[in-house]
Design a protein around this motif. Structure first.
Motif, PDB file in Angstrom:
ATOM      1  N   PRO A 191       0.821  -1.157  -0.111  1.00  0.00           N
ATOM      2  CA  PRO A 191       0.114   0.082   0.063  1.00  0.00           C
ATOM      3  C   PRO A 191       0.852   1.345   0.077  1.00  0.00           C
ATOM      4  CG  PRO A 191      -0.171  -1.066   2.241  1.00  0.00           C
ATOM      5  CD  PRO A 191       0.543  -1.839   1.258  1.00  0.00           C
ATOM      6  N   PRO A 192       0.420   2.230  -0.463  1.00  0.00           N
ATOM      7  CA  PRO A 192      -0.774   2.649  -1.470  1.00  0.00           C
ATOM      8  C   PRO A 192      -0.673   1.822  -2.690  1.00  0.00           C
ATOM      9  CG  PRO A 192       0.339   4.511  -1.278  1.00  0.00           C
ATOM     10  CD  PRO A 192       1.185   3.561  -0.490  1.00  0.00           C
ATOM     11  N   TYR A 193      -1.681   1.427  -3.162  1.00  0.00           N
ATOM     12  CA  TYR A 193      -1.971   0.639  -4.524  1.00  0.00           C
ATOM     13  C   TYR A 193      -1.821   1.528  -5.507  1.00  0.00           C
ATOM     14  CZ  TYR A 193      -1.917  -3.479  -1.377  1.00  0.00           C
ATOM     15  OH  TYR A 193      -1.898  -4.252  -0.428  1.00  0.00           O
ATOM     16  N   ASP A 194      -1.362   1.098  -6.680  1.00  0.00           N
ATOM     17  CA  ASP A 194      -1.221   2.025  -7.871  1.00  0.00           C
ATOM     18  C   ASP A 194      -2.365   1.570  -8.767  1.00  0.00           C
ATOM     19  OD1 ASP A 194      -0.709   3.583 -10.084  1.00  0.00           O
ATOM     20  OD2 ASP A 194       1.357   2.735 -10.463  1.00  0.00           O
ATOM     21  N   PHE A 195      -3.640   1.970  -8.168  1.00  0.00           N
ATOM     22  CA  PHE A 195      -4.689   1.541  -9.049  1.00  0.00           C
ATOM     23  C   PHE A 195      -4.889   2.452 -10.418  1.00  0.00           C
ATOM     24  CE2 PHE A 195      -9.579   1.639 -10.192  1.00  0.00           C
ATOM     25  CZ  PHE A 195      -9.600   0.442 -10.225  1.00  0.00           C
ATOM     26  N   PRO A 196      -4.473   3.592 -10.766  1.00  0.00           N
ATOM     27  CA  PRO A 196      -4.786   4.038 -11.887  1.00  0.00           C
ATOM     28  C   PRO A 196      -3.754   3.225 -12.751  1.00  0.00           C
ATOM     29  CG  PRO A 196      -4.339   5.908 -10.353  1.00  0.00           C
ATOM     30  CD  PRO A 196      -4.145   4.567  -9.502  1.00  0.00           C
ATOM     31  N   ARG A 197      -2.771   2.794 -12.760  1.00  0.00           N
ATOM     32  CA  ARG A 197      -2.008   2.039 -13.577  1.00  0.00           C
ATOM     33  C   ARG A 197      -2.585   0.649 -13.801  1.00  0.00           C
ATOM     34  NH1 ARG A 197       4.471   0.252 -12.641  1.00  0.00           N
ATOM     35  NH2 ARG A 197       4.707  -0.731 -14.840  1.00  0.00           N
ATOM     36  N   TYR A 198      -3.060   0.014 -13.037  1.00  0.00           N
ATOM     37  CA  TYR A 198      -3.850  -1.239 -13.228  1.00  0.00           C
ATOM     38  C   TYR A 198      -5.132  -0.959 -13.849  1.00  0.00           C
ATOM     39  CZ  TYR A 198      -6.802  -5.346 -12.254  1.00  0.00           C
ATOM     40  OH  TYR A 198      -7.462  -6.447 -12.319  1.00  0.00           O
ATOM     41  N   ARG A 199      -5.756   0.049 -13.567  1.00  0.00           N
ATOM     42  CA  ARG A 199      -7.227   0.399 -14.554  1.00  0.00           C
ATOM     43  C   ARG A 199      -6.830   0.696 -15.873  1.00  0.00           C
ATOM     44  NH1 ARG A 199      -9.649   5.038 -11.781  1.00  0.00           N
ATOM     45  NH2 ARG A 199      -7.798   5.996 -12.627  1.00  0.00           N
ATOM     46  N   SER A 200      -5.513   1.297 -16.208  1.00  0.00           N
ATOM     47  CA  SER A 200      -5.102   1.411 -17.598  1.00  0.00           C
ATOM     48  C   SER A 200      -4.987   0.182 -18.290  1.00  0.00           C
ATOM     49  CB  SER A 200      -3.709   2.321 -17.555  1.00  0.00           C
ATOM     50  OG  SER A 200      -3.237   2.504 -18.730  1.00  0.00           O
ATOM     51  N   THR A 201      -4.222  -0.829 -17.489  1.00  0.00           N
ATOM     52  CA  THR A 201      -3.845  -2.110 -18.155  1.00  0.00           C
ATOM     53  C   THR A 201      -5.031  -2.772 -18.423  1.00  0.00           C
ATOM     54  OG1 THR A 201      -1.874  -2.205 -16.928  1.00  0.00           O
ATOM     55  CG2 THR A 201      -2.687  -4.211 -17.534  1.00  0.00           C
ATOM     56  N   VAL A 202      -6.038  -2.870 -17.395  1.00  0.00           N
ATOM     57  CA  VAL A 202      -7.175  -3.508 -17.587  1.00  0.00           C
ATOM     58  C   VAL A 202      -8.098  -2.801 -19.020  1.00  0.00           C
ATOM     59  CG1 VAL A 202      -9.768  -3.643 -16.942  1.00  0.00           C
ATOM     60  CG2 VAL A 202      -7.615  -4.243 -15.315  1.00  0.00           C
TER      61      VAL A 202
ATOM     62  N   MET B 287     -11.137 -11.212  -6.265  1.00  0.00           N
ATOM     63  CA  MET B 287     -11.273 -11.836  -4.636  1.00  0.00           C
ATOM     64  C   MET B 287      -9.819 -11.849  -4.252  1.00  0.00           C
ATOM     65  SD  MET B 287     -14.216 -12.633  -4.479  1.00  0.00           S
ATOM     66  CE  MET B 287     -14.275 -13.336  -2.867  1.00  0.00           C
ATOM     67  N   GLY B 288      -8.746 -11.491  -4.962  1.00  0.00           N
ATOM     68  CA  GLY B 288      -7.515 -11.664  -4.383  1.00  0.00           C
ATOM     69  C   GLY B 288      -7.184  -9.785  -4.166  1.00  0.00           C
ATOM     70  N   ALA B 289      -8.245  -9.010  -4.441  1.00  0.00           N
ATOM     71  CA  ALA B 289      -7.664  -7.567  -4.388  1.00  0.00           C
ATOM     72  C   ALA B 289      -7.433  -7.263  -2.761  1.00  0.00           C
ATOM     73  CB  ALA B 289      -9.063  -6.821  -4.997  1.00  0.00           C
ATOM     74  N   PRO B 290      -6.601  -6.402  -2.715  1.00  0.00           N
ATOM     75  CA  PRO B 290      -6.263  -5.856  -1.427  1.00  0.00           C
ATOM     76  C   PRO B 290      -7.132  -5.398  -0.625  1.00  0.00           C
ATOM     77  CG  PRO B 290      -4.631  -4.910  -2.949  1.00  0.00           C
ATOM     78  CD  PRO B 290      -5.594  -5.626  -3.696  1.00  0.00           C
ATOM     79  N   GLU B 291      -8.125  -4.816  -1.200  1.00  0.00           N
ATOM     80  CA  GLU B 291      -9.349  -4.151  -0.263  1.00  0.00           C
ATOM     81  C   GLU B 291     -10.122  -5.221  -0.076  1.00  0.00           C
ATOM     82  OE1 GLU B 291      -9.767  -3.561  -4.536  1.00  0.00           O
ATOM     83  OE2 GLU B 291      -8.149  -2.806  -3.732  1.00  0.00           O
ATOM     84  N   LEU B 292     -10.249  -6.458  -0.478  1.00  0.00           N
ATOM     85  CA  LEU B 292     -11.144  -7.628   0.154  1.00  0.00           C
ATOM     86  C   LEU B 292     -10.475  -8.509   0.880  1.00  0.00           C
ATOM     87  CD1 LEU B 292     -12.917  -8.839  -3.082  1.00  0.00           C
ATOM     88  CD2 LEU B 292     -13.777  -7.132  -1.294  1.00  0.00           C
ATOM     89  N   SER B 293      -9.249  -8.532   1.083  1.00  0.00           N
ATOM     90  CA  SER B 293      -8.420  -9.486   1.977  1.00  0.00           C
ATOM     91  C   SER B 293      -8.582  -8.826   3.465  1.00  0.00           C
ATOM     92  CB  SER B 293      -6.961  -9.149   1.662  1.00  0.00           C
ATOM     93  OG  SER B 293      -6.531  -7.909   1.724  1.00  0.00           O
ATOM     94  N   GLY B 294      -8.783  -9.836   4.442  1.00  0.00           N
ATOM     95  CA  GLY B 294      -8.993  -9.508   5.576  1.00  0.00           C
ATOM     96  C   GLY B 294     -10.710  -9.142   5.826  1.00  0.00           C
ATOM     97  N   GLN B 295     -11.306  -9.243   4.850  1.00  0.00           N
ATOM     98  CA  GLN B 295     -12.778  -8.702   5.146  1.00  0.00           C
ATOM     99  C   GLN B 295     -13.458 -10.181   5.395  1.00  0.00           C
ATOM    100  OE1 GLN B 295     -15.003  -6.281   4.600  1.00  0.00           O
ATOM    101  NE2 GLN B 295     -12.927  -4.524   4.028  1.00  0.00           N
TER     102      GLN B 295
END
Length: 162
Positions: free
Chosen positions: A72-83, A137-145
């Protein structure tokens, strides 16, 4: 030994529009370059599209791994661009596969081959949905939930690949 002429004769052409990206002027071609192509060329094109899909799956997996390693913090904008890039590649491949399937089912009178292409398309859709689900399901936001499975439907509705 393969001569340049033999290689050119056996090569399966790519989709029109690549000249724009390379800066080389493109000659006038029909809207769909496979209209009068032999069935073998259509099958070869399906094979090429599958190779492109495999490459897109690798890019998606690499992008997801980079995302997971970025924080953390995760680079979501880069991942979103790849997606986004991968989604465009999958959409383009799917449109062309469906066009080949329609050509085989209709004018070419090859219903068995067309049904195999349709099955391949459906399997690829299932594979993509499964990969997207696994990444969610492997997203960091969901882990530990504790209620990660309850959050799953909410995430699936907003995931760009589905």
């Amino acid at each position: 030994m393969i001569t340049a002429k033999a290689a050119a004769d056996s090569a399966v052409p790519s989709v029109p529009g690549t000249a724009v990206a390379t800066g080389v002027p493109e000659r006038e071609e029909p809207a769909w370059p496979w209209k009068d192509a032999p069935i073998r060329a259509l099958v070869q094109r399906i094979h090429q599209l599958q190779a492109e899909r495999a490459q897109a799956f690798r890019r998606l997996e690499e992008g997801h791994l980079q995302y997971l390693r970025s924080g953390p913090p995760y680079d979501f904008p880069r991942y979103r661009s790849t997606v986004h890039e991968v989604t465009q590649a999958f959409a383009a491949a799917s449109r062309e596969v469906l066009a080949v399937e329609a050509e085989l089912a209709g004018p070419r009178g090859q219903p068995l081959l067309a049904s195999h292409v349709r099955s391949l398309q459906q399997l690829e859709q299932t594979r993509l949905a499964t990969v997207a689900l696994l990444q969610l399901m492997g997203a960091p936001e969901l882990s530990g939930q504790e209620n990660a499975l309850e959050m799953h439907p909410l995430k699936m509705n907003s995931h760009p690949l589905l």
